[in-house]
Design an enzyme around this catalytic site. Sequence first.
Site, PDB file in Angstrom:
ATOM      1  N   TYR A  20       0.836  -1.197   0.000  1.00  0.00           N
ATOM      2  CA  TYR A  20       0.000   0.000   0.000  1.00  0.00           C
ATOM      3  C   TYR A  20       0.876   1.255   0.000  1.00  0.00           C
ATOM      4  O   TYR A  20       0.652   2.181  -0.768  1.00  0.00           O
ATOM      5  CB  TYR A  20      -0.934  -0.015   1.213  1.00  0.00           C
ATOM      6  CG  TYR A  20      -1.930   1.123   1.240  1.00  0.00           C
ATOM      7  CD1 TYR A  20      -3.157   1.007   0.592  1.00  0.00           C
ATOM      8  CD2 TYR A  20      -1.638   2.305   1.898  1.00  0.00           C
ATOM      9  CE1 TYR A  20      -4.073   2.046   0.607  1.00  0.00           C
ATOM     10  CE2 TYR A  20      -2.545   3.359   1.915  1.00  0.00           C
ATOM     11  CZ  TYR A  20      -3.756   3.223   1.274  1.00  0.00           C
ATOM     12  OH  TYR A  20      -4.657   4.262   1.287  1.00  0.00           O
ATOM     13  N   HIS A  24       1.400   4.085  -3.171  1.00  0.00           N
ATOM     14  CA  HIS A  24       1.168   5.514  -2.988  1.00  0.00           C
ATOM     15  C   HIS A  24       2.453   6.321  -3.191  1.00  0.00           C
ATOM     16  O   HIS A  24       2.395   7.456  -3.659  1.00  0.00           O
ATOM     17  CB  HIS A  24       0.530   5.790  -1.616  1.00  0.00           C
ATOM     18  CG  HIS A  24      -0.929   5.504  -1.613  1.00  0.00           C
ATOM     19  ND1 HIS A  24      -1.433   4.232  -1.484  1.00  0.00           N
ATOM     20  CD2 HIS A  24      -1.990   6.329  -1.763  1.00  0.00           C
ATOM     21  CE1 HIS A  24      -2.751   4.283  -1.546  1.00  0.00           C
ATOM     22  NE2 HIS A  24      -3.119   5.542  -1.712  1.00  0.00           N
ATOM     23  N   TRP A  78      -7.344   3.051 -10.650  1.00  0.00           N
ATOM     24  CA  TRP A  78      -6.651   3.068  -9.360  1.00  0.00           C
ATOM     25  C   TRP A  78      -7.377   2.174  -8.365  1.00  0.00           C
ATOM     26  O   TRP A  78      -6.759   1.405  -7.643  1.00  0.00           O
ATOM     27  CB  TRP A  78      -6.523   4.495  -8.835  1.00  0.00           C
ATOM     28  CG  TRP A  78      -5.802   4.584  -7.528  1.00  0.00           C
ATOM     29  CD1 TRP A  78      -6.352   4.729  -6.288  1.00  0.00           C
ATOM     30  CD2 TRP A  78      -4.387   4.498  -7.318  1.00  0.00           C
ATOM     31  NE1 TRP A  78      -5.380   4.754  -5.318  1.00  0.00           N
ATOM     32  CE2 TRP A  78      -4.158   4.623  -5.928  1.00  0.00           C
ATOM     33  CE3 TRP A  78      -3.299   4.347  -8.158  1.00  0.00           C
ATOM     34  CZ2 TRP A  78      -2.883   4.588  -5.373  1.00  0.00           C
ATOM     35  CZ3 TRP A  78      -2.038   4.327  -7.598  1.00  0.00           C
ATOM     36  CH2 TRP A  78      -1.841   4.434  -6.225  1.00  0.00           C
ATOM     37  N   TRP A  79      -8.695   2.284  -8.312  1.00  0.00           N
ATOM     38  CA  TRP A  79      -9.469   1.437  -7.395  1.00  0.00           C
ATOM     39  C   TRP A  79      -9.246  -0.036  -7.713  1.00  0.00           C
ATOM     40  O   TRP A  79      -9.074  -0.847  -6.810  1.00  0.00           O
ATOM     41  CB  TRP A  79     -10.947   1.767  -7.472  1.00  0.00           C
ATOM     42  CG  TRP A  79     -11.321   3.087  -6.891  1.00  0.00           C
ATOM     43  CD1 TRP A  79     -10.551   3.922  -6.107  1.00  0.00           C
ATOM     44  CD2 TRP A  79     -12.575   3.742  -7.033  1.00  0.00           C
ATOM     45  NE1 TRP A  79     -11.247   5.050  -5.774  1.00  0.00           N
ATOM     46  CE2 TRP A  79     -12.497   4.970  -6.327  1.00  0.00           C
ATOM     47  CE3 TRP A  79     -13.751   3.426  -7.696  1.00  0.00           C
ATOM     48  CZ2 TRP A  79     -13.566   5.866  -6.265  1.00  0.00           C
ATOM     49  CZ3 TRP A  79     -14.814   4.316  -7.634  1.00  0.00           C
ATOM     50  CH2 TRP A  79     -14.710   5.512  -6.916  1.00  0.00           C
TER      51      TRP A  79
END
Length: 107
Positions: A20, A24, A78-79
Site C-alpha cells: 500500500y 502511494h 486506481w481502485w
Amino acid sequence: MSDEILAFKMQLKPGAVAEYRQRHDDLWPELAEALRGAGIHDYSIFLDEDTLSLFAVLKRKPGYPFDALPLRPVMRRWWDYMAPLMEVEPDNKPRQWPLPSVFHFAG
C-alpha cells in the site's frame, strides 16, 4: 470561500501495508492531476498499525468537480489496482466510513 475538509476511514487487509505504501509512493501522475482537477490540494492518509485502519484527511477547494472524480477512468483504474489490498465495495471503490469533525484548532 474556505476549503472543505473531509475525513474518512478505510481498511487494509493483513499483509498489505508495505505494498500500500509503495503504490502511494509511486502515485500515477495522471491520478495526481485528476485529484488536483477535483480541487484536492492537501491529502494525507494515516495508518493505525494495530488495526490496519487507514485515516484519510483531505482539503479541497470549493467550485471544483469533486463529485465527478469517481467517474474518471483513472480513478476507476486506481481502485481496481488497490482492491486486492483493502476492503472494497462491489465496484472496487474502497469502503469508506466518514469521520465527523469533533475538534479543529486553527491558530
